[in-house]
Motif scaffolding. Structure first.
Motif, short mmCIF file in Angstrom:
data_model
loop_
_atom_site.label_atom_id
_atom_site.label_comp_id
_atom_site.label_asym_id
_atom_site.label_seq_id
_atom_site.Cartn_x
_atom_site.Cartn_y
_atom_site.Cartn_z
N SER A 136 -2.05 1.85 19.26
CA SER A 136 -1.90 0.42 19.42
C SER A 136 -2.23 -0.02 20.85
CB SER A 136 -0.47 0.00 19.06
OG SER A 136 -0.29 -1.38 19.22
N VAL A 154 -4.24 5.04 6.24
CA VAL A 154 -4.32 4.08 7.34
C VAL A 154 -5.76 3.99 7.86
CG1 VAL A 154 -3.46 3.42 9.62
CG2 VAL A 154 -1.91 4.47 7.95
N THR A 187 0.85 -1.18 0.00
CA THR A 187 0.00 0.00 0.00
C THR A 187 0.89 1.23 0.00
OG1 THR A 187 -1.79 -1.10 1.20
CG2 THR A 187 -1.78 1.29 1.22
N SER A 245 10.26 5.04 7.61
CA SER A 245 9.54 5.60 6.47
C SER A 245 10.22 6.85 5.91
CB SER A 245 8.11 5.95 6.89
OG SER A 245 7.44 6.60 5.84
N ILE A 290 -7.95 3.05 12.58
CA ILE A 290 -6.51 2.77 12.56
C ILE A 290 -6.22 1.41 13.19
CG2 ILE A 290 -4.25 3.52 13.40
CD1 ILE A 290 -5.28 6.40 13.28
N VAL A 302 3.22 2.90 2.85
CA VAL A 302 2.51 3.37 4.04
C VAL A 302 2.99 2.60 5.27
CG1 VAL A 302 0.27 3.59 5.16
CG2 VAL A 302 0.48 3.96 2.70
N LEU A 339 1.28 6.34 16.92
CA LEU A 339 0.86 4.98 16.56
C LEU A 339 0.98 4.02 17.75
CD1 LEU A 339 2.34 4.65 12.96
CD2 LEU A 339 -0.04 5.03 13.60
N TYR A 342 -6.95 -1.35 10.79
CA TYR A 342 -5.85 -1.46 9.83
C TYR A 342 -4.69 -2.24 10.45
CZ TYR A 342 -2.71 0.14 6.07
OH TYR A 342 -1.85 0.20 5.01
N MET A 343 -4.33 -1.84 11.68
CA MET A 343 -3.22 -2.51 12.36
C MET A 343 -3.53 -3.98 12.62
SD MET A 343 -2.11 0.29 15.24
CE MET A 343 -1.03 1.69 14.85
N ILE A 384 -1.99 9.23 7.67
CA ILE A 384 -2.68 8.53 8.76
C ILE A 384 -4.19 8.51 8.51
CG2 ILE A 384 -3.35 8.72 11.19
CD1 ILE A 384 -0.49 9.60 11.80
N ALA A 423 2.47 1.27 9.02
CA ALA A 423 1.26 0.99 9.80
C ALA A 423 1.58 0.63 11.24
CB ALA A 423 0.48 -0.15 9.15
N THR A 424 2.85 0.57 11.57
CA THR A 424 3.25 0.29 12.95
C THR A 424 4.27 1.33 13.38
OG1 THR A 424 5.11 -1.13 12.29
CG2 THR A 424 2.95 -2.19 12.55
#
Length: 469
Positions: A163, A204, A113, A144, A224, A134, A159, A227-228, A200, A136-137
């Motif tokens: 989480s 995400v 993604t 990134s 979010i 993207v 994030l 997604y995670m 985000i 995601a964690t």
């Protein structure tokens, strides 16, 4: 002497259209013991969300023309009309597992993604638009290229907060009431930059515009977390996709309905809806049904239909258009540039990056999903229409995709029902939304199921995976 039993014209439910929503409800209600009659005007399943071979694709878009011989044969192609992937831990997967329809399907994770971002020129870098993977964690955020060094730390902190957040555990809330504060206020607390908020919120949380910023922060947090939670469920991607295309999903639920006694008829349109003295539906008429079954009408207590059937049967008061979506199916002979030659990707172009009001989506699949001949790729571009030149609005996506061999453009109304169906027992679904996944459509299914059966669909105690079914 003819000993054939007369056809019973009485059904509990008539379902018009074999789109995803209609087929899931058809399957679920048949499991509840309802006698279901399911019809579609097309010669194939899937309705607006069908997967077509080359012959049907050219018939739909380029009638009278032949597809190029270099594309191979029909059996190599299953081309989606609607560009969507499936969230690996979303509600649709849970319904597939609960109903055991998952056993009819084979899946593959989407390989990557990406998000488009406009960057200013720096001392050692060029400015301009670029697509980046993207994160995601929290750990991915540190690696990134979407952010500078200090912003990476802020994003990682945000994030990590998401989480760890548990709605029923105040210790994880850090003193914040996410039901009262807006998403914008939450993001401001973490001092995130506009470009970070873009990926985000749009890549995400998967919002298609910036309206989420003014809504309660808890809504974005939940998206979010979905997604995670989807990452690692069936691979390193939050998205999965069925081998042979999305059309296999409604076909699977249709098969389930048939196993439970449902009656199916393709090439049959809804011509007229019949009402009783109290204004509730009591049946319908169809010339094709009359021709094939020899009965004047189907008697029923309820109709479930996609918007096109409401419009055809002079029930236009049951739906309204809230906008249009432009989609372009592109056949390529190359993967999307700058995606490491991955065979399947999603690219999201957030609205702010191009000065639009809505995001642009690019979805690409290939022969690894058995949807096209080896050496070719299928990319579908889509967005909400904002101008009088819809195809031109997709230009940022065309630039990302690169040279196109064949393209097929549609501009479709987005219809929503004007009532909940309880007054006349006619339940009309909404058109496919512009989102890149099926969570909106699945919510429609769960809401309709609740209204019709007066109970929630139990999605607990699911098998770990389809091998456990």
């Amino acid at each position: 002497m003819d000993t054939q039993e007369p056809i019973n014209p009485n059904y509990d439910v008539v379902v018009c259209g074999t789109g995803l929503i209609e087929c899931i409800l058809s399957g679920l209600l048949s499991m509840e013991g309802k006698r279901v009659f399911h019809m579609d005007r097309n010669p194939y399943y899937g309705g607006e969300g069908a997967s077509l071979n080359l012959t049907n694709l050219w018939k739909l878009f380029k009638a009278g023309q032949q597809f190029p011989q270099q594309l191979g044969q029909n059996r190599d192609w299953n081309i989606d009309l609607i560009p969507k992937f499936v969230m690996a831990n979303g509600q649709l997967v849970k319904i597939l597992l609960k109903t055991k329809v998952a056993r009819y399907l084979e899946w593959k994770a989407i390989d990557g993604t990406y998000v488009f971002q406009m960057k200013e020129a720096g001392l050692f870098s060029k400015g301009g638009g670029k697509i980046e993977k993207v994160p995601a964690t929290a750990s991915e955020a540190l690696k990134s290229d979407l952010m500078g060094m200090f912003e990476k730390r802020r994003c990682q902190k945000f994030l990590a907060y998401v989480s760890n957040y548990e709605a029923n555990n105040p210790k994880t809330h850090d003193g914040l009431n996410l039901n009262q504060m807006s998403c914008a206020q939450l993001l401001k607390k973490f001092e995130l930059e506009p470009n970070t908020i873009d990926f985000i919120g749009h890549a995400v949380a998967l919002y298609s515009n910036d309206l989420f910023l003014d809504k309660p922060a808890i809504q974005t947090i939940e998206k979010i977390k979905l997604y995670m939670d989807s990452i690692g469920r069936y691979g390193d991607s939050p998205f999965i996709y069925p081998i042979y295309g999305l059309g296999g999903i409604p076909e699977g639920f249709s098969r389930m309905a048939a196993v439970n006694g449902g009656t199916f008829m393709l090439n049959a349109d809804l011509d007229e809806v019949l009402f009783d003295g109290e204004g509730k539906v009591c049946g319908l008429k169809s010339e094709k049904v009359k021709e094939l079954m020899g009965i004047e009408q189907i008697n029923c207590k309820m109709i479930i239909a996609d918007p096109s059937y409401a419009l055809k049967a002079k029930l236009s008061n049951k739906v309204k258009s809230i906008g249009k979506i432009v989609r372009c199916i592109c056949i390529l002979n190359h993967p999307i540039p700058n995606t490491k030659n991955l065979p399947s990707v999603q690219v999201i172009i957030p609205q702010r990056q191009t000065g639009r009001k809505n995001d642009i989506y690019v979805m690409m699949v290939s022969d690894v999903h058995n949807v096209c001949k080896k050496g070719f790729f299928i990319a579908i571009l889509s967005t909400n229409v904002e101008t009088n030149n819809p195809e031109k609005e997709l230009e940022p996506a065309f630039e990302i995709v690169g040279p196109v061999l064949e393209k097929f453009v549609t501009v479709s109304d987005v219809y929503v029902p004007t009532d909940d169906g309880s007054k006349d027992n006619i339940y009309i679904s909404s058109s496919f939304d512009p989102q890149s996944h099926f969570e909106g459509e699945t919510s429609q299914v769960l809401n309709a199921y609740r209204k019709i059966t007066q109970k929630d669909l139990d999605l607990t105690n699911l098998p770990v995976d389809q091998d456990d079914q």
